[in-house]
Design a protein around this motif. Structure first.
Motif, PDB file in Angstrom:
ATOM      1  N   HIS A 112       0.820  -1.216   0.000  1.00 45.93           N
ATOM      2  CA  HIS A 112       0.000   0.000   0.000  1.00 45.93           C
ATOM      3  C   HIS A 112       0.853   1.265   0.000  1.00 45.93           C
ATOM      4  O   HIS A 112       0.515   2.259  -0.660  1.00 45.93           O
ATOM      5  N   VAL A 113       1.949   1.248   0.753  1.00 44.42           N
ATOM      6  CA  VAL A 113       2.845   2.415   0.771  1.00 44.42           C
ATOM      7  C   VAL A 113       3.446   2.628  -0.618  1.00 44.42           C
ATOM      8  O   VAL A 113       3.483   3.751  -1.131  1.00 44.42           O
ATOM      9  N   ALA A 114       3.923   1.544  -1.239  1.00 44.83           N
ATOM     10  CA  ALA A 114       4.508   1.665  -2.576  1.00 44.83           C
ATOM     11  C   ALA A 114       3.483   2.169  -3.580  1.00 44.83           C
ATOM     12  O   ALA A 114       3.792   3.012  -4.439  1.00 44.83           O
ATOM     13  N   GLU A 115       2.256   1.670  -3.479  1.00 47.00           N
ATOM     14  CA  GLU A 115       1.196   2.122  -4.388  1.00 47.00           C
ATOM     15  C   GLU A 115       0.897   3.602  -4.192  1.00 47.00           C
ATOM     16  O   GLU A 115       0.727   4.357  -5.164  1.00 47.00           O
ATOM     17  N   THR A 116       0.844   4.034  -2.940  1.00 49.54           N
ATOM     18  CA  THR A 116       0.566   5.446  -2.654  1.00 49.54           C
ATOM     19  C   THR A 116       1.656   6.339  -3.215  1.00 49.54           C
ATOM     20  O   THR A 116       1.376   7.370  -3.859  1.00 49.54           O
ATOM     21  N   GLN A 117       2.903   5.976  -2.995  1.00 42.28           N
ATOM     22  CA  GLN A 117       4.012   6.793  -3.494  1.00 42.28           C
ATOM     23  C   GLN A 117       4.008   6.861  -5.014  1.00 42.28           C
ATOM     24  O   GLN A 117       4.245   7.929  -5.598  1.00 42.28           O
ATOM     25  N   ALA A 118       3.747   5.743  -5.668  1.00 42.81           N
ATOM     26  CA  ALA A 118       3.718   5.736  -7.131  1.00 42.81           C
ATOM     27  C   ALA A 118       2.562   6.592  -7.649  1.00 42.81           C
ATOM     28  O   ALA A 118       2.716   7.343  -8.633  1.00 42.81           O
ATOM     29  N   PHE A 119       1.408   6.509  -6.995  1.00 38.76           N
ATOM     30  CA  PHE A 119       0.239   7.258  -7.449  1.00 38.76           C
ATOM     31  C   PHE A 119       0.424   8.762  -7.248  1.00 38.76           C
ATOM     32  O   PHE A 119       0.034   9.570  -8.103  1.00 38.76           O
ATOM     33  N   LEU A 120       1.027   9.137  -6.110  1.00 36.29           N
ATOM     34  CA  LEU A 120       1.218  10.563  -5.820  1.00 36.29           C
ATOM     35  C   LEU A 120       2.459  11.124  -6.488  1.00 36.29           C
ATOM     36  O   LEU A 120       2.599  12.350  -6.604  1.00 36.29           O
ATOM     37  N   GLY A 121       3.372  10.254  -6.888  1.00 34.94           N
ATOM     38  CA  GLY A 121       4.641  10.729  -7.436  1.00 34.94           C
ATOM     39  C   GLY A 121       5.470  11.432  -6.390  1.00 34.94           C
ATOM     40  O   GLY A 121       6.213  12.363  -6.689  1.00 34.94           O
ATOM     41  N   ALA A 122       5.371  10.973  -5.144  1.00 38.05           N
ATOM     42  CA  ALA A 122       6.085  11.617  -4.042  1.00 38.05           C
ATOM     43  C   ALA A 122       6.397  10.591  -2.966  1.00 38.05           C
ATOM     44  O   ALA A 122       5.656   9.617  -2.781  1.00 38.05           O
ATOM     45  N   ARG A 123       7.499  10.798  -2.270  1.00 37.64           N
ATOM     46  CA  ARG A 123       7.854   9.956  -1.123  1.00 37.64           C
ATOM     47  C   ARG A 123       6.976  10.328   0.056  1.00 37.64           C
ATOM     48  O   ARG A 123       6.737  11.511   0.324  1.00 37.64           O
ATOM     49  N   MET A 124       6.486   9.354   0.758  1.00 35.89           N
ATOM     50  CA  MET A 124       5.666   9.618   1.931  1.00 35.89           C
ATOM     51  C   MET A 124       6.414   9.229   3.203  1.00 35.89           C
ATOM     52  O   MET A 124       7.416   8.498   3.165  1.00 35.89           O
ATOM     53  N   LEU A 125       5.922   9.736   4.310  1.00 41.77           N
ATOM     54  CA  LEU A 125       6.420   9.382   5.632  1.00 41.77           C
ATOM     55  C   LEU A 125       5.351   8.546   6.326  1.00 41.77           C
ATOM     56  O   LEU A 125       4.159   8.854   6.246  1.00 41.77           O
TER      57      LEU A 125
END
Length: 289
Positions: free
Chosen positions: A124-137
């Protein structure tokens, strides 16, 4: 882009006019993403005015990173519109779940730390980062129970998610104190094992305290008071080990007048300055980079 290494506070609508009029010396403001998922109106008018003057940290509370089902694509689309609109310096979410099928809960619920959960959260984290085009915390939770089926230590779990996905971590020091006291653990030992090199932001807040049925202390992550001394002492320990880091004061309930909140940020700014003075020259150059 990254948050400035400075003190920030959560943006509250009742404070916006005063902030714009006085331009307080703050490093950044943080907002909950879900409060700005409408298309327009006063919330976006206010946020645009703040974003024109200060860096923003976007903090999600509804993505349900740990949920068993697929991530909500409509929610992700709304998040992406916010990221594209305001270009925040940081986006973060909680290690928790808050949805099941079509039901949405008002709480950030804990997860068992198992290989299956690790696989799901990392996906889910990888999917979120790919979708947003940004690194998340990803933020460490405050917890009130321990799952019998957990086979992975919380710190090892967070570190593994970061290693697998490249995400950063948000270290909530208040959550460390709350969970440690509730589970009879040592908060200093927790910090000493935490992968501080992955931390992109720190949260501080106040907690409430009650007595449980066994007569033991039970701490509640309330965000309704100043940062308490034990939390601030642990924060100073973090800074001693990691050096200065972007730090947010959270005060989401029983919100005070802005000068009270700003005074909390000034305490943080003073601690950050103390940490800077204690760093060797090479570390100071890395901190300023």
């Amino acid at each position: 882009m990254a948050l400035p290494i400075a003190a920030g506070v959560g943006l509250k609508p009742e404070h916006v006019d005063e902030i714009l009029a006085t331009r307080p010396e703050l490093g950044f403001f943080e907002v909950h993403a879900e409060n700005y998922m409408g298309e327009g109106g006063l919330p976006h008018h206010q946020l645009a005015a703040i974003a024109g003057r200060y860096p923003l940290s976007l903090h999600g509370v509804g993505l349900s990173i740990g949920g068993e089902g697929d991530l909500d694509r409509d929610h992700l689309k709304r998040l992406r519109r916010l990221v594209e609109r305001y270009r925040p310096a940081s986006f973060s979410e909680h290690l928790a779940w808050s949805t099941h099928a079509s039901t949405f809960f008002n709480d950030l619920l804990p997860l068992p730390y198992t290989p299956e959960t690790l696989e799901r959260v990392a996906r889910h984290v990888a999917e979120t980062q790919a979708f947003l085009g940004a690194r998340m915390l990803l933020e460490n939770p405050s917890t009130y129970l321990v799952f019998e089926e957990s086979t992975i230590d919380e710190i090892d779990f967070l570190a593994a998610v970061s290693e697998r996905t490249g995400c950063g971590l948000l270290l909530d020091v208040n959550n460390v104190v709350v969970s440690s006291i509730n589970h009879r653990l040592d908060p200093v030992a927790y910090i000493d094992r935490f992968p501080l090199d992955k931390v992109g932001e720190i949260h501080l807040a106040g907690y409430d305290e009650v007595v449980d049925e066994a007569g033991e202390r039970l701490l509640i992550d309330a965000h309704a008071s100043p940062v308490l001394p034990d939390v601030f002492d642990l924060y100073r320990h973090v800074l001693k080990r990691a050096g200065p880091l972007p730090t947010l004061v959270e005060w989401d309930n029983d919100v005070p007048e802005f000068p009270v909140l700003f005074a909390e940020a000034q305490r943080v700014a003073a601690a950050l300055e103390d940490a800077r003075r204690g760093l060797p020259e090479a570390a100071l150059r890395r901190s300023a980079a």
